[in-house]
Design an enzyme around this catalytic site. Structure first.
Site, PDB file in Angstrom:
ATOM      1  N   PHE A 298       0.819  -1.205   0.000  1.00  0.00           N
ATOM      2  CA  PHE A 298       0.000   0.000   0.000  1.00  0.00           C
ATOM      3  C   PHE A 298       0.855   1.257   0.000  1.00  0.00           C
ATOM      4  O   PHE A 298       0.530   2.250  -0.629  1.00  0.00           O
ATOM      5  CB  PHE A 298      -0.925  -0.023   1.225  1.00  0.00           C
ATOM      6  N   GLY A 299       1.971   1.193   0.700  1.00  0.00           N
ATOM      7  CA  GLY A 299       2.846   2.354   0.794  1.00  0.00           C
ATOM      8  C   GLY A 299       3.722   2.280   2.032  1.00  0.00           C
ATOM      9  O   GLY A 299       3.841   1.242   2.681  1.00  0.00           O
ATOM     10  N   LYS A 300       4.325   3.406   2.401  1.00  0.00           N
ATOM     11  CA  LYS A 300       5.212   3.453   3.554  1.00  0.00           C
ATOM     12  C   LYS A 300       4.420   3.548   4.855  1.00  0.00           C
ATOM     13  O   LYS A 300       3.324   4.092   4.893  1.00  0.00           O
ATOM     14  CB  LYS A 300       6.156   4.651   3.445  1.00  0.00           C
TER      15      LYS A 300
ATOM     16  N   ASP B 292      -5.121 -12.509   3.257  1.00  0.00           N
ATOM     17  CA  ASP B 292      -3.702 -12.185   3.128  1.00  0.00           C
ATOM     18  C   ASP B 292      -2.968 -12.506   4.433  1.00  0.00           C
ATOM     19  O   ASP B 292      -2.202 -11.693   4.963  1.00  0.00           O
ATOM     20  CB  ASP B 292      -3.516 -10.715   2.763  1.00  0.00           C
TER      21      ASP B 292
END
Length: 868
Positions: A546-548, A660
């Site tokens: 998703f990102g940092k 997940d």
């Protein structure tokens, strides 16, 4: 007299021309002209390898001969392609250099050959050294022995593309490591070959308007694959002597597509934009496509997985030639690199202009530290939005290069060999070591060579068997060397528009705002920036799909939080952002990470969670510098995660399938309490009238339920399968998927099941916990994990059964006498109260949080199933 003089002059002229021709011919054949060098290090005379190439002695190129000695290998591994250059070596006891005269302002291939064998009385395990080429650091603390062991190879070739040399001299320096007593350096062969300037710039993945200049950088070749074709030797490569390998070992799972070869009538038409030296004819004459079924193709990605080093920029070069179709918009597909769209709507015919014209595309991607596994994923998927005639993708060749960093460094760490392999080799050496010390190296080398040869034969046999099973439509239950998993990092739904947030479309923003008003907090962007020091890199504690993730302080610095920020320049993650909010805002449980709030200003997608001080479970077993967890800690963490998943499956108003489950999504707070996180892929489960949910396959490599992948039918048993992989990770202390291991060991799920059935699972237990696990606890734990990995979902236990068995295993570990009473309770269908307390779980209904008043409320849906 004049005629005699004229004849004499002609004779001298012919001799001069003939001598010049001979000199040119000898120079080129020797490989030591200004164009190239092919050097057998440590050799006293020239030799010819198995490809007919001539290798010349190295002594005349040594800048400091006093610090080196020639040496001969004491053992010839049967997998060596040739005795030249590998059976001779130049050994360096102190810093020493080679000096080569090369054309100025010309890019060069540099290939270094290493055969880690016993030379004289030197131990190959003591060879630790650095290698530099002018100002570029190529290797640092390099161990050819460890690298060969980890890669199960007898010899190693490192290839570099060096930036044009300005001075006309190339100095290659070998420096033994000062950090190891008795360290030395060595090299067997050096190739320096003039190459055309085939690098210009590459489009940065995720930033289509930015290009990375490549022409001024040095590169290391990591992978060069003939996709859909066979091995191409150096002699078949346009004079550049490159080696092209089969792509099969790097394919992810059984979804390998189909291979095809160009018809003899198809003529490859090179052009000034794509000259012949870009890739040989054999590369463009074969291809891998997805297959004939458009429905199947839309539900999977054609994916390759590669091991790489973090904190470097990588150039990924794709080679295309569509010899099967000849019109625009017949085959259009998307290209993904590490879960980011590198190229949307790729159309080879539109690029090339004709059926037989090759084309290549270069993309750059930066892989930072903390991004998870040191892997690079490449995936292709049909562009459904373009509505092409055929939902398919094609690829002919693939190259991956590592760029030097800003300090001129290309060196990465040595790979980590499999602990099981190290143990096996040590045992073999101990068992078969002769009494005479002089032959020890030969016997150990012979054993290693025999093991390697046997592994190669077995791998080939398994591969042939695997392909035959696929062709016959059958599936072998044992012996699979690549797992049947699907793709998640290169998701098939990666083009959702950002317009679904920040009020730029109707409905979504207002929905999230109303949800936040009742159940979670809506942060302003100013608050988020203040909490993270304006997204300072020093605050980054992790990076995900998703990102940092940043550590932040809110409420005047009194509360630590984890702030997950989507990449602002990416058009991915909107659905995951909404799902995470909708799921977690309705759930409260001791073993689920709590969502505090979110921010959706100025196109940002930001989620705020409770801060988990001890990070992920994976960081404390491998891929980190933390002390390893004890067995009891691992077992308690697995029990906590199982409680959270069981609550999702049965305790909430509707069945929730996480989709997940993996060790990076199991977080640990300051008291080591396990909490399940990352609900971006979660899905509401089937109702009473359904057995499954039909959905596009998503999940993570190494954990994905093979039945779900084959049928696209999701059930809660898919989470059970993934959790079974987590259990074996906890027991074995290794990743779920490790392509650097021998092929039969790549998938932990397949390898652990195989070992369990053979009765030797204890051989692959994490050495850090050996001796801590009681035999009864080990048997129960391993049996539970193995059942979770059953091929059919119907044969797997429920998460409630898994939880009970894990608590039973803990009782067997701590107090075997009390375990009998617990087993009796189980037979009487009494739910152990220790599993679920009144503070364990809460659910949200109608916008209000409802706390479970009944300690057995997680089973309430079984009593009154109307909630589903």
């Amino acid at each position: 007299m004049k005629d005699e003089l004229r004849s004499h002059l002609w004779f001298h002229l012919v001799c001069i021309c003939l001598a010049s021709s001979i000199i040119r011919i000898l120079g080129k054949s020797s490989g030591i002209d200004s164009e190239s060098y092919v050097i057998a290090c440590g050799s006293s005379s020239r030799g010819t390898d198995s490809d007919g190439r001539v290798w010349w002695p190295d002594s005349k190129f040594l800048a400091s001969p006093a610090n080196s000695v020639p040496a001969a290998a004491q053992f010839q591994d049967p997998s060596l392609p040739s005795t030249v250059p590998y059976m001779s070596a130049r050994v360096f006891t102190a810093q020493s250099s080679y000096k080569f005269s090369v054309p100025s302002r010309t890019r060069l291939w540099l290939r270094l050959h290493f055969y880690p064998s016993a030379y004289s009385d030197l131990d190959p395990s003591n060879a630790y050294f650095a290698v530099t080429a002018n100002e570029f650091a190529l290797m640092n603390n390099f161990s050819a022995s460890i690298t060969a062991q980890a890669l199960t190879q007898a010899y190693i070739i490192r290839e570099f593309s060096l930036t044009p040399v300005g001075s006309g001299d190339l100095n290659i320096t070998f420096t033994p490591s000062t950090a190891h007593d008795g360290a030395y350096a060595f090299v067997n062969g050096i190739e320096i070959i003039r190459m055309p300037d085939m690098f210009e710039q590459a489009t940065m993945v995720g930033f289509s308007d930015q290009a990375v200049p490549v022409d001024g950088s040095s590169l290391q070749t990591l992978y060069r694959l003939n996709v859909g074709g066979q091995y191409i030797p150096p002699t078949n490569d346009s004079g550049l002597t490159r080696t092209w390998y089969d792509d099969t070992p790097y394919l992810f799972g059984a979804a390998a597509g189909v291979t095809s070869a160009a018809d003899k009538n198809v003529r490859v038409q090179y052009s000034p934009d794509v000259p012949e030296y870009i890739a040989p004819l054999d590369v463009y004459s074969t291809a891998r496509t997805m297959g004939p079924d458009p429905k199947v193709n839309q539900n999977y990605n054609l994916t390759w997985v590669f091991q790489i080093d973090v904190n470097f920029t990588y150039i990924v070069r794709f080679h295309f030639l569509d010899f099967l179709l000849g019109k625009v918009n017949q085959r259009v597909f998307d290209i993904f690199v590490n879960n980011q769209t590198a190229q949307a709507s790729a159309d080879v015919i539109a690029w090339s202009g004709s059926e037989g014209a090759p084309v290549y595309k270069d993309f750059a991607t930066y892989v930072s530290n903390g991004a998870g596994d040191e892997q690079l994923w490449v995936a292709l998927h049909p562009s459904v939005s373009m509505k092409p005639e055929y939902y398919d993708a094609i690829l002919n060749g693939l190259e991956i290069f590592k760029m030097n960093d800003s300090n001129g460094n290309l060196a990465g760490p040595n790979p980590v060999p499999s602990q099981m392999l190290v143990h096996a080799e040590a045992e073999a050496a101990k068992k078969f070591a002769p009494s005479g010390p002089s032959s020890t190296g030969q016997v150990i080398g012979g054993i290693a060579g025999g093991v390697l040869g046997f592994a190669i034969v077995v791998s080939v046999c398994l591969f042939v068997r695997h392909r035959r099973n696929e062709a016959n439509g059958t599936e072998s239950r044992v012996g699979k060397w690549l797992p049947l998993y699907g793709s998640s990092r290169a998701s098939t739904t990666t083009t959702t528009s950002k317009s679904t947030i920040s009020g730029k479309s109707s409905g979504t923003s207002s929905h999230l705002s109303s949800l936040a008003g009742g159940l979670c907090r809506h942060f302003s962007l100013f608050e988020i920036k203040h909490a993270t020091k304006n997204f300072d890199e020093s605050q980054v504690i992790g990076v995900g799909g998703f990102g940092k993730v940043y550590k932040g302080m809110i409420d005047g610095g009194s509360t630590a939080v984890a702030i997950k920020r989507s990449n602002p320049s990416s058009e991915q993650g909107v659905h995951e952002f909404q799902t995470e909010i909708e799921m977690l805002s309705k759930l409260r449980h001791k073993h689920l990470v709590s969502l505090i709030g979110f921010c959706e200003e100025d196109g940002e997608m930001i989620l705020v969670y409770d801060y988990m001080a001890n990070g992920t479970l994976r960081e404390h077993m491998y891929k980190g510098n933390n002390p390893p967890l004890s067995w009891k800690q691992r077992l308690e963490i697995c029990i906590g995660a199982a409680r959270g998943l069981h609550y999702l499956h049965t305790g909430a108003k509707y069945t929730i399938i996480h989709r997940d489950v993996k060790t990076t999504n199991i977080l640990l707070d300051e008291r080591w309490v396990a909490k399940v996180s990352d609900f971006g892929l979660s899905k509401t489960g089937p109702n009473l009238n359904q057995t499954h949910v039909s959905t596009v396959v998503k999940g993570s490599f190494g954990y994905l339920d093979p039945e779900y992948f084959r049928r696209q039918q999701l059930t809660e048993k898919s989470d059970v399968y993934s959790f079974g992989v987590v259990l074996f990770e906890a027991l074995c202390g290794r990743p779920a998927l490790n392509p650097s291991l021998p092929k039969e060991q790549v998938s932990l799920a397949d390898w652990a099941r195989h070992c369990h059935r053979k009765g030797n699972l204890e051989h692959i237990i994490d050495p850090h916990i050996k001796g801590q696990v009681s035999s009864e606890c080990y048997r129960k734990f391993a049996e539970t994990a193995e059942k979770c990995l059953a091929d059919r979902g119907l044969d797997r236990p429920s998460m409630g059964d898994v939880l009970w068995n894990l608590e039973f295993a803990l009782q067997l570990q701590e107090n075997p006498d009390d375990a009998a009473d617990l087993a009796a309770e189980r037979e009487g269908h009494d739910v152990p109260r220790s599993m679920f307390g009144t503070d364990e779980g809460t659910a949200v209904s109608g916008g209000e949080i409802q706390h479970d008043s009944n300690p057995n409320a997680v089973f309430s849906q079984l009593v009154n199933p109307s909630g589903r």
